[in-house]
Write an enzyme that holds these catalytic residues in place. Sequence first.
Site, mmCIF file in Angstrom:
data_model
loop_
_atom_site.group_PDB
_atom_site.id
_atom_site.type_symbol
_atom_site.label_atom_id
_atom_site.label_comp_id
_atom_site.label_asym_id
_atom_site.label_seq_id
_atom_site.Cartn_x
_atom_site.Cartn_y
_atom_site.Cartn_z
ATOM 1 N N PHE A 158 -20.994 3.786 -4.998
ATOM 2 C CA PHE A 158 -20.666 5.222 -4.996
ATOM 3 C C PHE A 158 -19.610 5.574 -6.048
ATOM 4 O O PHE A 158 -19.201 6.715 -6.157
ATOM 5 C CB PHE A 158 -20.174 5.653 -3.615
ATOM 6 C CG PHE A 158 -21.170 5.343 -2.541
ATOM 7 C CD1 PHE A 158 -22.389 5.997 -2.474
ATOM 8 C CD2 PHE A 158 -20.898 4.348 -1.603
ATOM 9 C CE1 PHE A 158 -23.317 5.678 -1.507
ATOM 10 C CE2 PHE A 158 -21.819 4.022 -0.625
ATOM 11 C CZ PHE A 158 -23.036 4.684 -0.574
ATOM 12 N N GLY A 160 -18.809 -2.031 -3.028
ATOM 13 C CA GLY A 160 -18.899 -2.308 -4.460
ATOM 14 C C GLY A 160 -18.756 -1.022 -5.267
ATOM 15 O O GLY A 160 -17.995 -0.116 -4.907
ATOM 16 N N TYR A 210 0.833 -1.211 0.000
ATOM 17 C CA TYR A 210 0.000 0.000 0.000
ATOM 18 C C TYR A 210 0.866 1.260 0.000
ATOM 19 O O TYR A 210 1.857 1.363 0.729
ATOM 20 C CB TYR A 210 -0.971 0.012 1.195
ATOM 21 C CG TYR A 210 -2.075 -1.031 1.075
ATOM 22 C CD1 TYR A 210 -2.306 -1.719 -0.114
ATOM 23 C CD2 TYR A 210 -2.911 -1.332 2.158
ATOM 24 C CE1 TYR A 210 -3.303 -2.683 -0.231
ATOM 25 C CE2 TYR A 210 -3.913 -2.296 2.053
ATOM 26 C CZ TYR A 210 -4.092 -2.967 0.851
ATOM 27 O OH TYR A 210 -5.090 -3.919 0.739
ATOM 28 N N GLU A 237 -19.817 4.381 -9.440
ATOM 29 C CA GLU A 237 -20.355 4.420 -10.798
ATOM 30 C C GLU A 237 -21.796 4.876 -10.776
ATOM 31 O O GLU A 237 -22.530 4.604 -9.825
ATOM 32 C CB GLU A 237 -20.313 3.004 -11.409
ATOM 33 C CG GLU A 237 -18.901 2.538 -11.711
ATOM 34 C CD GLU A 237 -18.860 1.103 -12.235
ATOM 35 O OE1 GLU A 237 -19.932 0.526 -12.543
ATOM 36 O OE2 GLU A 237 -17.747 0.558 -12.310
HETATM 37 N N1 LIG Z 1 -7.114 -8.165 -0.319
HETATM 38 C C1 LIG Z 1 -7.160 -7.427 -1.412
HETATM 39 O O1 LIG Z 1 -6.799 -7.858 -2.521
HETATM 40 C C2 LIG Z 1 -7.685 -6.026 -1.312
HETATM 41 C C3 LIG Z 1 -7.951 -5.289 -2.484
HETATM 42 C C4 LIG Z 1 -8.447 -3.989 -2.324
HETATM 43 C C5 LIG Z 1 -8.659 -3.471 -1.055
HETATM 44 N N2 LIG Z 1 -8.373 -4.210 0.059
HETATM 45 C C6 LIG Z 1 -8.630 -3.703 1.434
HETATM 46 O O2 LIG Z 1 -9.990 -3.366 1.524
HETATM 47 C C7 LIG Z 1 -10.139 -2.022 1.972
HETATM 48 C C8 LIG Z 1 -11.389 -1.425 1.436
HETATM 49 O O3 LIG Z 1 -11.376 -1.413 0.014
HETATM 50 P P1 LIG Z 1 -12.078 -0.218 -0.767
HETATM 51 O O4 LIG Z 1 -11.398 1.038 -0.431
HETATM 52 O O5 LIG Z 1 -12.194 -0.608 -2.188
HETATM 53 O O6 LIG Z 1 -13.504 -0.275 -0.053
HETATM 54 P P2 LIG Z 1 -14.853 0.537 0.018
HETATM 55 O O7 LIG Z 1 -15.102 0.785 1.463
HETATM 56 O O8 LIG Z 1 -15.868 -0.265 -0.740
HETATM 57 O O9 LIG Z 1 -14.617 1.896 -0.752
HETATM 58 C C9 LIG Z 1 -13.980 2.987 -0.133
HETATM 59 C C10 LIG Z 1 -14.108 4.194 -1.029
HETATM 60 O O10 LIG Z 1 -15.494 4.548 -1.128
HETATM 61 C C11 LIG Z 1 -15.651 5.888 -0.728
HETATM 62 N N3 LIG Z 1 -16.934 6.014 -0.013
HETATM 63 C C12 LIG Z 1 -17.325 5.385 1.085
HETATM 64 N N4 LIG Z 1 -18.593 5.731 1.435
HETATM 65 C C13 LIG Z 1 -18.982 6.620 0.509
HETATM 66 C C14 LIG Z 1 -20.177 7.342 0.303
HETATM 67 N N5 LIG Z 1 -21.221 7.227 1.130
HETATM 68 N N6 LIG Z 1 -20.248 8.159 -0.761
HETATM 69 C C15 LIG Z 1 -19.204 8.289 -1.598
HETATM 70 N N7 LIG Z 1 -18.037 7.634 -1.459
HETATM 71 C C16 LIG Z 1 -17.928 6.789 -0.413
HETATM 72 C C17 LIG Z 1 -14.487 6.202 0.182
HETATM 73 O O11 LIG Z 1 -14.202 7.597 0.170
HETATM 74 P P3 LIG Z 1 -14.020 8.392 1.575
HETATM 75 O O12 LIG Z 1 -12.654 8.046 2.084
HETATM 76 O O13 LIG Z 1 -14.135 9.814 1.143
HETATM 77 O O14 LIG Z 1 -15.116 7.967 2.487
HETATM 78 C C18 LIG Z 1 -13.380 5.386 -0.461
HETATM 79 O O15 LIG Z 1 -12.784 6.088 -1.542
HETATM 80 C C19 LIG Z 1 -8.829 -1.339 1.545
HETATM 81 O O16 LIG Z 1 -8.524 -0.202 2.326
HETATM 82 C C20 LIG Z 1 -7.837 -2.443 1.790
HETATM 83 O O17 LIG Z 1 -7.495 -2.488 3.162
HETATM 84 C C21 LIG Z 1 -7.902 -5.488 -0.050
#
Ligand SMILES: NC(=O)c1ccc[n+]([C@@H]2O[C@H](COP(=O)([O-])OP(=O)(O)OC[C@H]3O[C@@H](n4cnc5c(N)ncnc54)[C@H](OP(=O)(O)O)[C@@H]3O)[C@@H](O)[C@H]2O)c1
Length: 289
Positions: A208, A205, A48, A210
């Site tokens: 937010f 997913g 990261y 798309e």
């Molecule tokens: N194991 C793997 O291969 C793998 C791959 C990818 C990720 N991960 C882990 O999973 C975690 C989460 O993944 P993710 O970041 O894709 O998850 P997510 O929680 O689905 O998406 C987070 C994103 O959505 C935005 N968001 C959240 N609530 C919102 C809302 N109500 N309106 C608009 N935007 C919103 C956040 O922005 P804000 O910050 O502004 O709220 C952030 O940019 C990562 O941090 C990482 O630790 C693991």
Amino acid sequence: MLPNFSPVIAGTMLWGEWGRKLDTYSISDLIHHCLLHGITTFDHADIYGGYTTEADFGAAFIQSGIKRADIQLITKCGIKLITPNRDNRVAHYDYTKDHIIKSCERSLANLKTEYLDLFLLHRPSPLMDAAEIVEAITLLKDQGKILSFGLSNFTPSQSDLIRQHTPVSYNQIEFSLTHHMPMTDGSLDYMKLHGIRPMAWAPLGVVFKESTPQTGRIKKVLQSFNKKYGSDDDTLLLNWIMRHPSKIIPVAGTADKNRISRLKLADTFVMDQEDWFELWEASMGQKVP
Ligand SMILES: NC(=O)c1ccc[n+]([C@@H]2O[C@H](COP(=O)([O-])OP(=O)(O)OC[C@H]3O[C@@H](n4cnc5c(N)ncnc54)[C@H](OP(=O)(O)O)[C@@H]3O)[C@@H](O)[C@H]2O)c1
């Protein structure tokens, strides 16, 4: 005994260089904020921020004055990226014994901790040798450097290769209302059957990210449920995941304080069965057969 993770895990992927570029004070403040709102588990990976976010977090953790026993740390190894601070010519995976051990030790140093609550293999490699992997994991466990071991993005057959040699406690996979195939392709059934606890990355997913007919349908249903559950869109999306009997733990990626303060609410109600299906129907754009 497995670590006691919070019902929702904070993902740190976007806290540093790959996202908000938070400074030490702001990360320390965010860790405190998470703890204040019941989120005690933090998900990392060596890669990261182009191999920088673990160290940013470690510095902030020391500054925070929080006791190590009050948080749980997860990190992952195995992906080798092309970045200025690494000598990799081609992006690839490395699960040699030597790399796994060195990667774990580097993560420990970066995160300023003596142990990881959970160590994950980030993505399966066609070249991985399960017996060699397990030699490394057994050594790290015996040395007290990792308390538990798991996988990420592994299929059932890839998981079996590892399970032949050692128990697997977790598999962190992509899962959400808009990426729900693991529920129907046997992945989650397999995990339930073999005592592997699923974690869901990208748990919101594309809702937010798309603007499509699918996300439009989903948002409409979410809004109609907000009042009934005293909830909001993000919380309902996490709750939908947590309703699955395999007891999925969402890894939430938000770095927004308001959103973080509401994450734990996802664990405070059980979604009515018909509401759960209405959301699934909205995602699929068709009724269940
Ligand atoms: N194991 C793997 O291969 C793998 C791959 C990818 C990720 N991960 C882990 O999973 C975690 C989460 O993944 P993710 O970041 O894709 O998850 P997510 O929680 O689905 O998406 C987070 C994103 O959505 C935005 N968001 C959240 N609530 C919102 C809302 N109500 N309106 C608009 N935007 C919103 C956040 O922005 P804000 O910050 O502004 O709220 C952030 O940019 C990562 O941090 C990482 O630790 C693991």
